[in-house]
Design an enzyme around this catalytic site. Structure first.
Site, mmCIF file in Angstrom:
data_model
loop_
_atom_site.group_PDB
_atom_site.id
_atom_site.type_symbol
_atom_site.label_atom_id
_atom_site.label_comp_id
_atom_site.label_asym_id
_atom_site.label_seq_id
_atom_site.Cartn_x
_atom_site.Cartn_y
_atom_site.Cartn_z
ATOM 1 N N CYS A 105 -16.270 60.404 14.017
ATOM 2 C CA CYS A 105 -16.512 61.788 14.456
ATOM 3 C C CYS A 105 -16.243 62.058 15.932
ATOM 4 C CB CYS A 105 -17.955 62.183 14.170
ATOM 5 S SG CYS A 105 -18.385 62.156 12.445
ATOM 6 N N HIS A 109 -21.311 67.474 18.060
ATOM 7 C CA HIS A 109 -21.232 66.019 18.275
ATOM 8 C C HIS A 109 -20.352 65.606 19.455
ATOM 9 C CE1 HIS A 109 -21.589 61.876 16.099
ATOM 10 N NE2 HIS A 109 -22.338 61.985 17.191
ATOM 11 N N HIS A 126 -20.652 64.870 5.136
ATOM 12 C CA HIS A 126 -21.274 63.713 5.797
ATOM 13 C C HIS A 126 -22.609 63.391 5.115
ATOM 14 C CE1 HIS A 126 -22.902 61.280 9.075
ATOM 15 N NE2 HIS A 126 -21.739 61.341 9.704
#
Ligand SMILES: *[C@@H]1O[C@H](CO)[C@@H](O)[C@H](O)[C@H]1NC(C)=O
Ligand SMILES: *[C@@H]1O[C@H](CO)[C@@H](O)[C@H](O)[C@H]1NC(C)=O
Ligand SMILES: *[C@@H]1O[C@H](CO)[C@@H](O)[C@H](O)[C@H]1NC(C)=O
Ligand SMILES: *[C@@H]1O[C@H](CO)[C@@H](O)[C@H](O)[C@H]1NC(C)=O
Ligand SMILES: *[C@@H]1O[C@H](CO)[C@@H](O)[C@H](O)[C@H]1NC(C)=O
Ligand SMILES: *[C@@H]1O[C@H](CO)[C@@H](O)[C@H](O)[C@H]1NC(C)=O
Length: 498
Positions: A79, A135, A220
């Site tokens: 990610c 993220h 996810h």
């Protein structure tokens, strides 16, 4: 006569002014295409209907078939590195985010000296929206989406969370702009983002082009799906694979909702839709992603971790309805989107403008790319030049060719056996290795050519070393669990501790 002349001249002048301002409206605003950029999280090569008939993704399949399926669209193995590359246009190893992913308590983020793609889209008149997972750091406001080019943000900062209560490591991570949103407890996030996207589309000022970045939480882990989707997969007897498949179908429905809104508010005909995964599927029993027939998984430099599913769709595309086999890399979206917006990326950037490849099917300007370079243990790097791929160091695990499980318990058998057998007959990595593959002839990486072709190994190694000169050491400050403690911020993960 004189008067008449003057009058007609002024009439003419008036008409010209009107015409000029009309054409100004046409050129300056709404004709630039809207861009809706959808990222699925952890979606494997074999986790989408058009690659695997056991997965129901009617909306995505239709869009892909009408558009251009990207058969060689490369992403990073996980990610944070992937999103750093997407947002900056630079390889993760030049941004300092090449090593693993940012943790909750890590006082770091995508360095502030990079100008991100939404900032550039904004400069070119776009109204920018983000929905979903960030993220890329949140220890101070400056790292967060609304400070980095997004006019609107609805989503979360961390890697993963519960799909219904939106908590991670016990605390809430969900925001509407800068405000914590406590109101969605019980709402499956895939629905939540589709609903919010609809609201954004409904209220979008149509005299500006829209850039909507929609990185879904789906698919996810934590693996969770509403019952109605689970019921569609009773034929899959492996529980986690059933849930994973159901999550993919829920996301497909969310995309359908977003497209219906774009149609209803008359944006769709001028929308370029991009769909991509952020990395390969996590092919382990808990997550049940799958990349068959590719080798390896998320977290690895094998094709299963890096050859991403993706397509583009848009009525403006000059050539469509086919599979495009040209090489592209996640960094290419930045200069490509900027080109569509009317701008030009810095020449130092790793990304290349591939618009003619997407739009017309022209040969890609991209002839090589770096899969990743990670200088921290487990160290590993890989490069592609033409048809060849060189891996040096650790390619990562899970390794092997892992079929999608269909019955409970089969994972436990497949995974170790696959690795074990591969190690015995020499197909699989022993950790520090040199691998050379001809990806065109051998896309599943079964035939290591390193010993047969030492000159090719030397050529690719030299190029890798050359590009490695630009490496920025990985930014990995020690975690700060005290500073980041959500209890200091009313119980939600929040900026303000670095
Ligand atoms: C997509 O790529 C795979 C792997 O290289 C190849 O086998 C397949 O033929 C390609 N698909 C099309 C339709 O070109
Ligand atoms: C940002 O700073 C890093 C570290 O100093 C540097 O390596 C990089 O080139 C800079 N990037 C840009 C786009 O200025
Ligand atoms: C959120 O859901 C998870 C299950 O995924 C559960 O373990 C956790 O206790 C819940 N937390 C809160 C605060 O609701
Ligand atoms: C969500 O609701 C459940 C059940 O009402 C409650 O136990 C939990 O604490 C709530 N979680 C959050 C994060 O608000
Ligand atoms: C819509 O955008 C245009 C162009 O930026 C601007 O002139 C206009 O004021 C905006 N309308 C509203 C209602 O915000
Ligand atoms: C693997 O390679 C790295 C980098 O060259 C080296 O530091 C490390 O000691 C090697 N490990 C093994 C087990 O050979």
């Amino acid at each position: 006569m004189v008067m008449y002349n003057t009058r007609s001249q002024s009439m003419l002048a008036f008409a010209l002014v009107v015409l000029a301002s009309m054409s100004l409206v046409i050129c300056s605003g709404s004709r630039k295409p809207h861009v809706v950029f959808i990222v699925a999280d952890d979606l494997g090569w074999n986790d989408i209907g058009y690659n695997n008939p056991s997965i129901f993704t009617p909306t995505l399949d239709k869009l892909a078939r009408e558009g251009v399926i990207l058969n060689q669209s490369y992403v990073l193995p996980m990610c944070t590195p992937d999103r750093a590359s997407l947002m900056s246009g630079y390889y993760a190893y030049r941004v300092g985010l090449q090593h693993k992913v940012l943790d909750h308590a890590e006082p770091a983020g995508l360095p502030l000296n990079f100008t991100l793609i939404p900032q550039r889209m904004k400069e070119h008149g776009y109204t920018t929206y983000m929905l979903g997972k960030w993220h890329l750091g949140f220890c101070k406001w400056e790292y967060t989406p609304t400070y980095r080019g997004f006019d609107h943000f609805y989503g979360f900062y961390n890697a993963a969370e519960d799909y219904f209560n939106h908590t991670t490591s016990k605390y809430l991570d969900l925001r509407n702009g800068k405000e914590v949103d406590w109101s969605k407890n019980g709402t499956y996030s895939t629905y939540m983002y589709a609903e919010k996207a609809t609201e954004y589309i409904a209220t979008h000022n149509k005299s500006t082009p829209m850039y909507m970045y929609l990185p879904f939480q789906s698919v996810h882990g934590v693996i969770e799906a509403p019952q109605k989707y689970l019921d569609m997969y009773t034929f899959i007897h492996d529980t986690n694979r059933r849930i994973k498949s159901a999550m993919v179908t829920a996301m497909d429905d969310a995309v359908k909702v977003v497209i219906a809104a774009l149609e209803r508010y008359e944006l769709w005909d001028n929308t370029l839709l991009v769909f991509t995964t952020d990395n390969g599927g996590p092919a382990n029993p808990n997550n049940a992603g799958n990349n068959w027939p590719l080798r390896g998984s998320k977290l690895t430099l094998w094709e299963g971790g890096t050859r991403g599913v993706g397509f583009v769709h848009g009525k403006m595309l000059e050539k469509k309805g086919y599979v495009n086999n040209e090489m592209m890399h996640v960094t290419d979206w930045y200069p490509t989107l900027l080109h569509i917006a009317g701008g030009k990326a810095d020449s130092d950037m790793d990304g290349l403008n591939v618009w003619d490849t997407l739009n017309k099917g022209y040969p890609s300007p991209r002839k090589e790319f770096i899969y990743n370079i990670d200088e921290i243990e487990p160290t590993g790097a890989a490069i592609r030049v033409g048809d060849y791929k060189l891996i040096v160091g650790k390619a990562g695990h899970p390794d092997g060719w892992i079929p999608a499980p269909t019955i409970d318990g089969v994972w436990e058998e497949i995974l170790p056996m696959n690795e074990y057998e591969g190690l015995l007959d020499g197909r699989l990595s022993k950790d520090n290795d040199t691998y050379l593959f001809n990806i065109k002839a051998d896309p599943t990486e079964r035939n290591n050519l390193a010993e047969q072709m030492p000159e090719k190994v030397a050529e690719l190694s030299a190029r890798l070393e050359e590009l490695k000169q630009k490496l920025v050491p990985a930014i990995r400050p020690a975690p700060d669990p005290k500073g980041s403690d959500p209890r200091k911020f009313g119980g939600a993960w929040s900026p303000g501790w670095c």
